[in-house]
Design an enzyme around this catalytic site. Structure first.
Site, PDB file in Angstrom:
ATOM      1  N   ASP A 122       1.461 -10.186   2.414  1.00 45.56           N
ATOM      2  CA  ASP A 122       2.304  -9.188   3.066  1.00 45.56           C
ATOM      3  C   ASP A 122       3.739  -9.706   3.098  1.00 45.56           C
ATOM      4  OD1 ASP A 122       2.912  -6.848   4.337  1.00 45.56           O
ATOM      5  OD2 ASP A 122       2.078  -7.396   6.281  1.00 45.56           O
ATOM      6  N   GLU A 144       6.897   1.137  -1.918  1.00 42.69           N
ATOM      7  CA  GLU A 144       6.899   2.234  -0.950  1.00 42.69           C
ATOM      8  C   GLU A 144       7.864   3.363  -1.288  1.00 42.69           C
ATOM      9  OE1 GLU A 144       6.732   2.494   3.892  1.00 42.69           O
ATOM     10  OE2 GLU A 144       5.975   0.836   2.705  1.00 42.69           O
ATOM     11  N   LYS A 187       3.041   3.408  -2.365  1.00 47.98           N
ATOM     12  CA  LYS A 187       2.759   3.337  -0.932  1.00 47.98           C
ATOM     13  C   LYS A 187       3.359   4.552  -0.227  1.00 47.98           C
ATOM     14  CE  LYS A 187       2.572  -0.602   2.237  1.00 47.98           C
ATOM     15  NZ  LYS A 187       3.251  -1.858   2.554  1.00 47.98           N
ATOM     16  N   THR A 214      -0.405   4.013   3.921  1.00 48.96           N
ATOM     17  CA  THR A 214      -0.072   3.068   4.980  1.00 48.96           C
ATOM     18  C   THR A 214       0.177   3.800   6.310  1.00 48.96           C
ATOM     19  OG1 THR A 214       1.356   1.184   5.513  1.00 48.96           O
ATOM     20  CG2 THR A 214       2.417   3.070   4.460  1.00 48.96           C
ATOM     21  N   PHE A 238      -3.945  -0.180  10.307  1.00 52.54           N
ATOM     22  CA  PHE A 238      -3.204  -1.236  10.984  1.00 52.54           C
ATOM     23  C   PHE A 238      -4.003  -1.822  12.144  1.00 52.54           C
ATOM     24  CE2 PHE A 238       1.547  -0.690   9.822  1.00 52.54           C
ATOM     25  CZ  PHE A 238       1.214  -0.511   8.490  1.00 52.54           C
TER      26      PHE A 238
END
Length: 319
Positions: free
Chosen positions: A17, A96, A132, A156, A178
């Protein structure tokens, strides 16, 4: 002795990450995932300065509005960094779509096409990239179209069962439920701390994994947003885990066995009917935590995108 990181890799694919190349090289993850916040951090790393200068020089050579150039530079830098990361990881790099497009399906699809074209121009095929998108209704619809085109997606900012089910219905390649942000909300709401086994974020991701395996969905579940190694280890066996360099360091610095905590369930043979838009919105609305954290997450990514654009605009102006 075997480190806990090495043992964890026997149960789950580990994803870095971070956009930090040195960290990625050190911990040898399968994949790497980035977002505007991580690119903002990478913008200050020495490893990337020559790459940044090169990209900005290329953009400066074109005429046009500085703000438009700054927005284009964010995409160009994300892809340039992602291309460097792709040289190091054997798997995929997540890149993203701008958070401000989270409620615009068609704009998200167009941006995904632009990002894939930029990658292909650098010799990185779409099979090495995950687009993403935020797990809004609009983002999930965009992903459904992209998946049919052979462009795999990572959904996400996923906080609710409704979001997870809609992603499974759409056949997306990967979801990132998450952990830490879920637990943050409950800690603030209740004023208490949680052990890893009773951690609300850990329990949520366990539930998403169970939903995926019971329904026989092909979508990969990747636990994300960890605060502690305890949360990470409590999800050993989740198909993928995306972990920050600080927590990777902790896991690599300690020896010991890691017990598998997430085990696939047998497919039930039946799936619920696909969620309609009203059912999705109602189901998500009924989860106060998910509502708060999705909105906050989109705002935070948008703020980081704006900060990145401002930094780039300053650099462009200085040349």
């Amino acid at each position: 002795m075997t480190t806990r990181l090495d043992t964890l890799k026997q149960h789950s694919l580990v994803v870095a990450d971070t956009g930090d190349l040195s960290a990625i090289q050190r911990y040898r993850p399968q994949d790497a995932t980035t977002n505007p916040s991580l690119i903002l951090k990478a913008f200050e790393l020495p490893d990337y300065q020559s790459l940044i200068d090169e990209e900005l020089a290329s953009i400066m050579a074109e005429t046009g509005d500085r703000q438009v150039q700054a927005e284009q530079a964010v995409d160009a830098l994300a892809v340039a960094m992602g291309s460097e990361i792709a040289k190091v990881v054997p798997g995929r790099v997540s890149t993203e779509v701008a958070a401000k497009l989270s409620f615009d399906t068609q704009a998200s699809i167009r941006k995904a096409h632009e990002l894939i074209a930029l990658y292909e121009k650098r010799g990185v095929g779409r099979d090495r990239v995950l687009i993403k998108l935020a797990s809004t209704w609009e983002g999930i619809r965009a992903a459904e179209v992209l998946e049919r085109e052979g462009i795999n997606c990572n959904l996400t900012l996923l906080f609710s069962d409704a979001q997870a089910q809609a992603c499974f219905d759409a056949g997306v390649f990967l979801v990132s439920p998450f952990v830490g942000r879920v637990t943050d909300w409950y800690k603030q709401a209740t004023g208490r701390d949680y052990t890893p086994d009773e951690d609300p974020g850990v329990q949520f991701v366990h539930g998403v994994c169970a939903r995926a395996s019971r329904g026989g969905y092909d979508t990969v579940v990747m636990g994300a947003s960890f605060r502690t190694t305890g949360q990470v280890l409590a999800l050993a066996g989740c198909p993928r885990l995306t972990i920050s360099p600080a927590l990777l360091e902790e896991l690599a610095a300690s020896d010991g066995e890691v017990e598998r905590r997430v085990t696939p369930e047998s497919a039930s043979g039946s799936r619920p009917a696909p969620l309609t838009e009203p059912a999705f919105r109602w189901g998500h609305n009924q989860d106060a935590m998910a509502n708060d954290k999705l909105a906050e997450g989109i705002r935070r990514f948008a703020e980081d995108q704006a900060r990145l654009e401002a930094l780039i605009a300053d650099r462009l102006a200085a040349h």
